[in-house]
Scaffold this motif. Structure first.
Motif, mmCIF file in Angstrom:
data_model
loop_
_atom_site.group_PDB
_atom_site.id
_atom_site.type_symbol
_atom_site.label_atom_id
_atom_site.label_comp_id
_atom_site.label_asym_id
_atom_site.label_seq_id
_atom_site.Cartn_x
_atom_site.Cartn_y
_atom_site.Cartn_z
ATOM 1 N N VAL A 6 17.307 3.429 -1.288
ATOM 2 C CA VAL A 6 16.364 2.669 -0.397
ATOM 3 C C VAL A 6 15.224 3.253 -0.443
ATOM 4 N N LEU A 7 14.723 4.481 -0.600
ATOM 5 C CA LEU A 7 13.697 5.009 -0.866
ATOM 6 C C LEU A 7 12.968 4.659 -2.117
ATOM 7 N N GLU A 8 13.630 4.574 -3.272
ATOM 8 C CA GLU A 8 13.156 3.947 -4.559
ATOM 9 C C GLU A 8 12.683 2.538 -4.147
ATOM 10 N N SER A 9 13.490 1.752 -3.469
ATOM 11 C CA SER A 9 13.105 0.414 -3.237
ATOM 12 C C SER A 9 11.762 0.343 -2.429
ATOM 13 N N PHE A 10 11.552 1.288 -1.506
ATOM 14 C CA PHE A 10 10.440 1.209 -0.834
ATOM 15 C C PHE A 10 9.394 1.613 -1.679
ATOM 16 N N GLU A 11 9.422 2.635 -2.373
ATOM 17 C CA GLU A 11 8.389 3.308 -3.327
ATOM 18 C C GLU A 11 7.784 2.175 -4.213
ATOM 19 N N THR A 12 8.921 1.129 -4.831
ATOM 20 C CA THR A 12 8.485 0.163 -5.736
ATOM 21 C C THR A 12 7.584 -0.927 -5.040
ATOM 22 N N GLN A 13 8.233 -1.184 -3.898
ATOM 23 C CA GLN A 13 7.421 -2.349 -2.925
ATOM 24 C C GLN A 13 5.932 -1.552 -2.680
ATOM 25 N N ARG A 14 5.743 -0.474 -2.585
ATOM 26 C CA ARG A 14 4.511 0.174 -2.372
ATOM 27 C C ARG A 14 3.831 0.237 -3.413
ATOM 28 N N TRP A 15 4.396 0.420 -4.545
ATOM 29 C CA TRP A 15 3.725 0.485 -5.984
ATOM 30 C C TRP A 15 3.087 -0.941 -6.297
ATOM 31 N N LEU A 16 3.988 -1.847 -6.054
ATOM 32 C CA LEU A 16 3.432 -3.395 -6.406
ATOM 33 C C LEU A 16 2.387 -3.787 -5.090
ATOM 34 N N GLN A 17 2.483 -3.508 -3.946
ATOM 35 C CA GLN A 17 1.682 -3.733 -2.973
ATOM 36 C C GLN A 17 0.326 -3.102 -3.281
ATOM 37 N N GLN A 18 0.141 -1.965 -4.016
ATOM 38 C CA GLN A 18 -1.013 -1.429 -4.379
ATOM 39 C C GLN A 18 -1.743 -2.124 -5.462
ATOM 40 N N ARG A 19 -1.011 -2.600 -6.167
ATOM 41 C CA ARG A 19 -1.672 -3.444 -7.454
ATOM 42 C C ARG A 19 -1.905 -5.142 -7.068
ATOM 43 N N GLN A 20 -1.320 -5.538 -6.084
ATOM 44 C CA GLN A 20 -1.531 -6.680 -5.937
ATOM 45 C C GLN A 20 -2.989 -7.203 -5.591
ATOM 46 N N ARG A 21 -3.664 -8.080 -6.178
ATOM 47 C CA ARG A 21 -4.963 -8.429 -5.803
ATOM 48 C C ARG A 21 -4.983 -9.868 -5.379
ATOM 49 N N THR A 22 -6.127 -9.979 -4.339
ATOM 50 C CA THR A 22 -6.425 -11.356 -4.016
ATOM 51 C C THR A 22 -6.769 -12.305 -5.171
ATOM 52 N N GLY A 23 -6.111 -13.452 -5.214
ATOM 53 C CA GLY A 23 -6.426 -14.208 -6.319
ATOM 54 C C GLY A 23 -5.047 -14.341 -7.135
ATOM 55 N N ASN A 24 -3.921 -13.760 -6.312
ATOM 56 C CA ASN A 24 -2.479 -14.217 -6.979
ATOM 57 C C ASN A 24 -2.466 -13.457 -8.357
#
Length: 281
Positions: A6-24
């Motif tokens: 679960v911790l790994e999954s949360f960290e992965t989602q956080r990693w993705l959110q940090q790199r997601q940019r407006t503009g898709n």
């Protein structure tokens, strides 16, 4: 163990959110290490953003070529057989898509975003068949991926057309029991088919005008399981028979069999089918 997952999954989602940019789009840096629990097509998308699409978007943003309202709806990496790679964004992408629309569509009608939910296939147009590509299309809720990293498909097709002509000539010679020209032409057909296989993967042997180089490379490619074993065995045999058939009048030469012709014809048909434009298939 479950808490760690679960911790790994949360960290992965956080990693993705940090790199997601407006503009898709996802801003993955060259030095970023993609989390190991991202697999399959999701990992493929991140790798393509990392090596091609994100650097190009950053470059265009830095020179104000893209506006504040930029939204990524499609992206394409083109790798021509010669020259530098090209990254295309949105309306710049080129190709032919087959879509089964759930509405009535008339010739000339625009393709709407919901139509892509009926996506079937995508391929490059005829004038770019020699290039490799990776293409992503946004359908409103996720990415559609289409890729073909083989090079020289148009060149390969031309070689196969020529190979079929040599094959037919060999068969005609055999029908008249002209064993020497039959063997010689069958060798030419096999060699062209072998070159067609190698062209798709930018093998340097295709630029050499040496029979042995082509033979050695197609046998190496066979060991990787990429070429039909029966075809390569036939090519090896005909390669040995071709020199005495052509240059030694005293040599005893055996006519190729109908089975030999069928092996080569089948290899031509299957390879021709694989390099044809995907939408045509």
């Amino acid at each position: 163990m479950e808490e760690h997952e679960v911790l790994e999954s949360f960290e992965t989602q956080r990693w993705l959110q940090q790199r997601q940019r407006t503009g898709n789009w996802i801003d993955v840096a060259e030095t970023d290490e993609i989390p190991s629990d991202i697999v399959g097509w999701k990992r493929s998308i991140l790798h393509m953003f990392q090596i091609a699409f994100a650097p190009e978007i950053r470059r265009r943003l830095s020179i104000k070529e893209l506006g504040d309202d930029f939204f990524l709806s499609s992206a394409q990496l083109i790798q021509p057989p010669d020259g530098e790679d090209e990254v295309r964004l949105n309306e710049e992408i080129r190709g032919l898509a087959l879509v089964r629309a759930e509405r009535t569509v008339h010739k000339g009608d625009p393709v709407l975003l919901p139509d892509l939910k009926g996506f079937v296939s995508f391929g490059l147009s005829d004038d770019e068949l020699d290039a490799a590509h990776f293409t992503m299309l946004w359908n409103g809720s996720g990415w559609i991926l289409s890729f073909d990293f083989r090079s020289g498909r148009a060149k390969c097709g031309d070689m196969l057309v020529a190979a079929r002509q040599f094959l037919e000539t060999s068969k005609q010679a055999a029908s008249k029991e002209y064993e020497r020209p039959s063997v010689d032409n069958l060798f030419s057909a096999c060699e062209l088919v072998s070159k067609a296989h190698l062209v798709l993967h930018r093998n340097p042997a295709t630029s050499l005008k040496k029979h042995r180089a082509v033979k050695n490379e197609i046998n190496r490619w066979r060991r990787y399981g990429n070429v039909n074993e029966q075809f390569v065995r036939l090519f090896n045999r005909i390669s040995e028979e071709r020199s005495p058939a052509r240059y030694d009048p005293a040599a005893r030469v055996q006519l190729p069999s109908q089975s030999d012709f069928q092996v080569v014809a089948r290899e031509i048909d299957e390879l021709m089918e694989s390099v044809a434009p995907r939408v045509d298939r």
